[in-house]
Design an enzyme around this catalytic site. Sequence first.
Site, PDB file in Angstrom:
ATOM      1  N   HIS A  93       1.054  -1.130  -0.049  1.00 59.43           N
ATOM      2  CA  HIS A  93       0.142   0.210   0.194  1.00 59.43           C
ATOM      3  C   HIS A  93       0.868   1.117   0.027  1.00 59.43           C
ATOM      4  O   HIS A  93       0.336   2.717  -0.653  1.00 59.43           O
ATOM      5  CB  HIS A  93      -1.042  -0.169   1.154  1.00 59.43           C
ATOM      6  N   ASP A 142       0.013  -8.003   1.391  1.00 60.58           N
ATOM      7  CA  ASP A 142       1.021  -6.423   1.239  1.00 60.58           C
ATOM      8  C   ASP A 142       2.286  -6.180   1.624  1.00 60.58           C
ATOM      9  O   ASP A 142       2.282  -5.077   2.484  1.00 60.58           O
ATOM     10  CB  ASP A 142       0.303  -5.309   2.252  1.00 60.58           C
ATOM     11  N   GLY A 173       2.926   6.763   7.837  1.00 60.43           N
ATOM     12  CA  GLY A 173       5.048   7.060   7.459  1.00 60.43           C
ATOM     13  C   GLY A 173       5.458   6.226   8.028  1.00 60.43           C
ATOM     14  O   GLY A 173       6.951   6.072   7.107  1.00 60.43           O
ATOM     15  N   ASN A 174       4.888   4.519   9.059  1.00 67.31           N
ATOM     16  CA  ASN A 174       5.714   3.735   9.216  1.00 67.31           C
ATOM     17  C   ASN A 174       6.004   3.068   8.534  1.00 67.31           C
ATOM     18  O   ASN A 174       6.633   1.692   8.793  1.00 67.31           O
ATOM     19  CB  ASN A 174       5.801   3.773  10.877  1.00 67.31           C
ATOM     20  N   SER A 175       4.665   2.704   7.879  1.00 66.46           N
ATOM     21  CA  SER A 175       4.062   1.797   7.125  1.00 66.46           C
ATOM     22  C   SER A 175       5.453   1.500   6.004  1.00 66.46           C
ATOM     23  O   SER A 175       6.007   1.448   5.677  1.00 66.46           O
ATOM     24  CB  SER A 175       3.392   2.619   6.029  1.00 66.46           C
ATOM     25  N   ILE A 234      -5.176  -4.730 -22.490  1.00 70.86           N
ATOM     26  CA  ILE A 234      -6.241  -6.159 -22.746  1.00 70.86           C
ATOM     27  C   ILE A 234      -7.334  -6.408 -23.560  1.00 70.86           C
ATOM     28  O   ILE A 234      -7.710  -7.372 -23.891  1.00 70.86           O
ATOM     29  CB  ILE A 234      -6.397  -6.758 -21.257  1.00 70.86           C
ATOM     30  N   GLY A 235      -8.470  -5.227 -23.596  1.00 69.78           N
ATOM     31  CA  GLY A 235      -8.893  -5.337 -24.124  1.00 69.78           C
ATOM     32  C   GLY A 235      -9.774  -5.732 -23.779  1.00 69.78           C
ATOM     33  O   GLY A 235     -10.798  -6.238 -24.927  1.00 69.78           O
TER      34      GLY A 235
END
Length: 474
Positions: free
Chosen positions: A186, A216, A302-304, A364-365
Site C-alpha cells: 500500500h 501487503d 509513514g511508519n508503514s 487487455i481489451g
Amino acid sequence: MSEYSYNNYDQNPYMQNQDMGNAYGNGAPAPQQPPRKRKSSGRAARTAKKIGAITLSAVLFGGVAAGTFQTVNYLTGYQTSQEQAQTGTGGQTGESASAAGSTESSPILQTTASASSGEASVADIAEAVMPSIVSITNRSVQEVQNYFSMFGYYGSQPMEQETESVGSGIIIGQNDSELLIVTNNHVVEGADSLTVSFIDNQAYEANLKGTDSGNDLAVIAVPLADLSADTMSQIKTATLGDSDSLRVGEQVVAIGNALGYGQSVTTGIVSATNRTLTTAADNSTDSSTAAYIQTDAAINPGNSGGALVNMQGEVIGINSAKLASTEVEGMGYAIPITRVSSIISTLMNETTLTRVAQEAQGSIGITVTTVPASVTQAYGIPTGVYVSEVPSGSNAEAAGLRRGDVITALDGRSVTDVSQLQDLLQYYSAGQSVTLTVQSIENNAYAEKTIVTMLTASVGNGAAAGNGAKAAEG
C-alpha cells in the site's frame, strides 16, 4: 546539556631530609659530644621487654595477614589497580593488551555494560539499524470530484490532481545492478513515480520489482549506477531475525518515516505474536494475512514498510498497520518476517518494471469489475477481477479468456481489484505478451488456468479496463 567542571588540586611532595653531614653548611662535621651513661632500673627493663614482645607479635600478625591476603588474591585472580596498569586493562598482559588495542572494531553492534545477555540499548539499536531504513515518497495523479461533477452538472468532468504519500522501507539486499528494498504494497500502490531517501538524505528514483497485495508486500529497486559512492558508504543491508522465536513481553524498537518527518524511533514491547485483523470495510479476515505481531511501540502514518527490530538489532517484522480510535492506544501491527521471507525472496527475483509512456501503454481489451468480498462470501466467486465482457475477435478471446472468468494475477503478480490490474498494465507496452492467472468455471467449479495474450493499444486515458466500462478491443 549539563556542563561538568573538575576541581584540580596540587599535591605537595613530602619534604626529604638532607644529609646531616651538610647540616652546618660549611662542610665541617658537627662537634661530637661524649655519650652519657644512664642507669637503668629493673622496671624499665621489664617494660622494654613487654614492648618488644608486643611489637614482635604485631609484626608476625601483619606478616601472616599480608601473606593470606596475597594468597587469596592469587587464587581468585584479583589484581590491584597498580598491577592492572602494569599488565594491561582487565588482567591482560602488556603484549595481549597491545594486540587487543590494535584490532579494528567489527561492524557488529556495540553493546553496553548491561549487554552480557547479548542485548544492546535502544540508542545502539537505532544507530546500527537506521542505515538500513529508507523513506519512500509515492507521487501519483488521481481523479478527484470537483464541485460541479459532485452534483451531476451536465458536461462537468472529474479533475486530475497530483497527490503525494510517504512510507518507509528496509534495505534487504542487492543484485548485480540494483539495491533491493522491501516495503508494504500500500506504500507503492498506484505510484506514477517512487522516490527513495537514504540516511544521508539523498533521494533517488526507484522502480517496482514485485508486489504481493494479498500479503501487503512489495519490493522496489534503485539502480546501483545511480547511487553515489558517499551514499553507498553510509547504507547497509538489514539483518533479518526469527519472528517465530518472539515472546510476549520482549522489548522491540520501531524505526520509520513517521508522518514524513524523516526517520524516527519508538520502543515498546511485544503485546501478542499471532494476532488476526478484521478489515473495517467488509468485516472479514483474510487468512493469508492472519498472523501479525502486535506491539505498543508507536506506529504512525509513514511508519508503514519500516522495521520492527528486536534488541539484537534484527528485523523481526515489517510495520504495517495500527488500530486508530479515540479510545484505543498502543495497538500497532507488523508482518512477521519469518512468515513472509519466502515471499520476499520471490519478489526480489522478479523482473524489474519500468513505467511505459501513457501513449504507448498496452490494454487487455476487456471489460472487468472488482469482485466484492460480500459476493465472494455469498456466492463463492474467487477474489480478483471479474471479466464481464470479452469482445468478439479480440486477442483476449483468441487466447481463451471468457466472460465470467476471474483474473487473479498478471505475470505472477497478484491482482485483487481493477485498480491493481490497471497499475500493473502501466508497465507494459502494446504488442507485449502477458500471462494471466485465471479462475475459470469448469464442471460447475472454479479451476485455475493460465492464459497468454498480446496487449493491444490503449484507448482514451490508457485504462486497460474499468468497473463496468468497456475497454479497448483488440
